[in-house]
Every structure is written in C-alpha cells, then in structure tokens.
Scaffold this active site. Structure first.
Site, PDB file in Angstrom:
ATOM      1  N   ARG A 257      13.794  -2.481  -0.398  1.00  0.00           N
ATOM      2  CA  ARG A 257      13.524  -1.138   0.122  1.00  0.00           C
ATOM      3  C   ARG A 257      13.524  -1.174   1.640  1.00  0.00           C
ATOM      4  NH1 ARG A 257       8.630   0.804  -3.956  1.00  0.00           N
ATOM      5  NH2 ARG A 257       9.872   0.733  -5.861  1.00  0.00           N
ATOM      6  N   ARG A 272       3.690  -4.162   2.857  1.00  0.00           N
ATOM      7  CA  ARG A 272       4.910  -3.359   2.887  1.00  0.00           C
ATOM      8  C   ARG A 272       6.049  -4.236   3.417  1.00  0.00           C
ATOM      9  NH1 ARG A 272       4.976   2.191   2.808  1.00  0.00           N
ATOM     10  NH2 ARG A 272       2.799   2.251   3.445  1.00  0.00           N
ATOM     11  N   GLU A 346      -2.174   0.874  -3.448  1.00  0.00           N
ATOM     12  CA  GLU A 346      -1.363   1.031  -4.653  1.00  0.00           C
ATOM     13  C   GLU A 346      -0.710  -0.288  -5.079  1.00  0.00           C
ATOM     14  OE1 GLU A 346       2.968   2.689  -5.912  1.00  0.00           O
ATOM     15  OE2 GLU A 346       1.969   3.710  -4.242  1.00  0.00           O
ATOM     16  N   SER A 349       2.698   2.186 -10.373  1.00  0.00           N
ATOM     17  CA  SER A 349       2.891   3.602 -10.679  1.00  0.00           C
ATOM     18  C   SER A 349       3.452   3.720 -12.087  1.00  0.00           C
ATOM     19  CB  SER A 349       3.871   4.259  -9.694  1.00  0.00           C
ATOM     20  OG  SER A 349       3.307   4.334  -8.405  1.00  0.00           O
ATOM     21  N   ARG A 387       2.902  -8.358  -3.202  1.00  0.00           N
ATOM     22  CA  ARG A 387       1.805  -7.454  -2.835  1.00  0.00           C
ATOM     23  C   ARG A 387       0.508  -7.786  -3.571  1.00  0.00           C
ATOM     24  NH1 ARG A 387       1.691  -0.889  -2.139  1.00  0.00           N
ATOM     25  NH2 ARG A 387       3.128  -1.415  -0.456  1.00  0.00           N
TER      26      ARG A 387
END
Length: 421
Positions: A257, A272, A346, A349, A387
């Site tokens: 990403r 990130r 987070e 999801s 993460r």
C-alpha cells in the site's frame, strides 16, 4: 455493483445510502444515461432485424427492385454504424456511472464522517499498565536486535524496515498460530498472488476510487493491498457450488500500500508500512441477508478469539457511514491496545457486501429452485504482520527491557522470553 433495475426502483434509498457514506454518485444522470442506452439498443436491434429482413428479400429480388433494396441496405448499414458508435460512447459513460454507485449501508451502521465517530460495541481485557516507564516497540525491537529501521529506510525508502532474529521468529509464530486457529474454524488455506490485473481490483471494488493507494507495474498490473482481491477473483466468471455450505478461504499474501494521504502519520516503526504480510478470511455464501449477517459475526469473532489467545486487550467498533468503503454494507474494526500511545490501533476489519463484488466479478450459483443468482461475499483480516508485533512487544515488555512471549506463541518461537541477542 448494484443491479440497474434495483437502482431505478430504489433511487431515493441509493441516494440516502451514498449520503450516509459521504460518497458522490450522480444517480439522476445514471438513470438518464440508462434511458438513452436502452433506447439506442432498441433502435440498433430494430435496424439489425430490418437488415436481416432485407437480406432475405434480396435473394428473391431482380433488376430495379434489387438495386433499390441494395441502396436501402447501404443506408441502413450507415445509420447502424453511427448509432453503434453513439451506443459505445453512451455505454462508456453508463459503466463509469455504474461503478460509482455505492452499496447501501445496513440500518445498524451509525452516522458519522470519520473513524473518530465509530461506535464501540465490545471491550476485552484491561489496558496494560506498568510500574516502570514503558518503551515504544521501536526502541524495544532495536535494542533487542529484532528490527532495523535505519537500514530498512536506506534500502526500501520511507517506511522501509528489516525484521531480524527474534522479530522474524515472532512474526513467523503469529503466522503459524493463525494457520492452526483459522483452519480449525473451517477455513481452507490458500496462498494468493499479490500481482493482479486491473479487472480483479475493479471487481472487488478497490478501483476506480482507490487507485492512488496502489502500486502499479509498467505492464499495467497492480500490487494488491490484501489477498482479498486475488481470492475474490479466484471464481471470477464461474458458477460455484454452495449446496454444501459457504466457500471459506484463509488466504495469505504479501501486501503493498502506498499509504497515499498518510504523510506525517505514524512515521516511526511498524504501524503504517508500505509492505507487509496478511492472513485474510474470504467467504462466498448464498444470497441471503441473514446468512451474510451470521457469517459477518463469525469471521469477526474468529479474529477476536485469536487476539484473546495472545492475551492482548482490544475493543471492537462498528464503523460509521463515512468510514465505509464503496461496496461495504457493514464493517467491524478490531483495535488493539498500544501502551506506548495509550490508545487502541486497528488490527482487523470485517465486512460484508451482499452481491456487490460478485456481480462485478460474475460469480453465481444455482439456488434451490435452480435459478442462477449472484453469491454474497464477505472478508475479514485474520491477522497482519508486522503490525501485530507492535501490540505484542509493547504489552509484553518487562522492566529489564526483555519481552515475554505470549504463551500461545511459545511453542512456535521456542522460548518464553526475548532478551538481548
């Protein structure tokens, strides 16, 4: 993608859903273009039928009559060519407008403009506290030679990193425990490609809106940000068998990403990054709302249970309208406690889409009456690395600078404490 007939019959509901998601979609223009599309299609079909009729007549005609028919067919063909070119232009606009129409959010989705307005629905565990000054995961992992961020940036650029030594063992332990846990839940493992074609991203709903966050190759392909993309396209343009229950994949892939728009956010460490690895739950089921809701709770709970095995405090939120993507009907986020920031971050999801993705990808099944229908789809992060290491390292740090290994990971790491190399 929604069915145009459904859009036409529920235009006000579609508009309200788009407003709730803060997504711009010109429904009125779409319906006007659709009218033009259908009228042109009818004209072309009529002229093609006329052309066929004239072709039959010419076989029997002679002399002046034959000449007249040939002239009429020439004019008919020229008129058809003009209309077909116009139809092509109208179809391009129609398809672009169709791709911009968002799915309708569930009635239980709260109002809101951003993730700051997501609503907490569950908490598990108490936020970790210490009787010493805790360190960040960056300081801990560098001190214990588990990661190298300076050389990562030198080699890979901004947000680059190397995992090393016990950092590698810890990440690999998470992968192995996840494989065991989610397979036990009935998901079938799959290693999915990260390099995907444009149509797979269009089909899963990541294009055209999210192109700025994707890496693109010189051949026009893309590096996907989740195994969901390739896994959803696995059955593209196919008919699947759902008679024996849902199709349930646990897919693994490298993920990429660009983090467009995230300049200045989380610049240190592993929160990130541009390149990471992820296990993803992907499910296809029958086109029944209750079944989608049941499986949505199922996939989200699978990840909650995995986090509970690691003993990390978390909370689960339902995402507000403004924090939903184009195709999502409803989404949960699981966020883990990060002591260094004194906040939840987070980690997962979970979303369901009804037939939004499968209609784009043309994935169908036969129902009990023998009718072909588009399946429903769902996906949920099983667990991402690196993460997850942020919360493991920070929550399990000790006063002497070492890190306890969560009990569930000890068999895979091979030790109970990570100390100086």
């Amino acid at each position: 993608m929604l069915d145009i007939k459904f859009i036409r019959e529920n235009a006000d509901i579609i508009k309200a859903g788009a407003a709730k998601k803060l997504i711009t979609a010109d429904i009125d223009r779409l319906l006007a273009v659709d009218d033009e599309r259908k009228a042109l299609r009818q004209e072309i079909d009529n002229k093609r039928a006329e052309q066929n009729r004239r072709s039959n007549e010419i076989q029997r005609a002679q002399g002046d009559e034959r000449v007249k028919i040939l002239e009429a067919m020439k004019q008919l063909k020229e008129g058809m060519a003009e209309e077909e070119e116009r139809y092509k232009t109208v179809m391009e606009e129609w398809q672009k407008l169709m791709l911009s129409v968002p799915n309708i959010p569930d009635i239980s989705v709260p109002e809101g403009e951003s993730d700051a307005e997501n609503v907490e629905v569950k908490t598990w565990g108490e936020p970790t506290t210490f009787d010493f000054a805790p360190k960040s995961h960056v300081d801990l992992m560098v001190a214990l030679d588990m990661a190298d961020f300076e050389r990562g940036s030198k080699v890979a650029g901004f947000r680059g990193y190397f995992l090393k030594n016990d950092g590698v063992l810890l990440a690999n332990a998470v992968w192995q425990l996840a494989l065991k846990h989610f397979m036990y839940k009935g998901l079938k493992p799959l290693v999915a490609p990260s390099l995907v074609r444009r149509e797979t991203l269009l089909g899963s709903g990541y294009l055209p809106q999210g192109e700025e966050d994707l890496y693109k190759t010189q051949d026009g392909d893309f590096l996907a940000g989740t195994a969901e993309v390739a896994t959803m396209a696995y059955y593209m343009n196919e008919q699947v068998d759902l008679e024996n229950g849902p199709i349930q994949f646990l897919s693994f892939s490298p993920c990429f990403r660009r983090e467009a728009g995230a300049h200045g956010k989380d610049v240190r460490g592993l929160i990130r990054v541009h390149e990471f690895f992820k296990w993803e739950q992907v499910i296809l089921c029958k086109a029944e709302h209750d079944e989608s809701v049941r499986l949505h709770e199922f996939v989200n709970r699978n990840t909650e249970e995995f986090i509970e095995q690691l003993g990390i405090p978390y909370h689960t939120v339902i995402n507000c309208g403004g924090d939903l993507g184009l195709g999502q009907v409803k989404k949960y986020d699981i966020e883990l406690w990060v002591p260094g920031e004194k906040t939840y971050r987070e980690i997962s999801s979970a979303s369901y889409f009804h037939d939004f993705q499968t209609r784009r990808l043309n994935i169908r099944y036969r129902d009990a009456e023998g009718n072909l229908r588009f399946a429903h789809s769902l996906n949920s992060t099983a667990i991402p690395t690196p993460r997850i290491l942020v919360s493991i390292v920070e929550n399990y740090q000790q006063a002497d600078g070492t890190i306890r290994v969560p009990e569930a990971l000890v068999p895979y790491v091979g030790k109970s404490v990570i100390g100086p190399a």
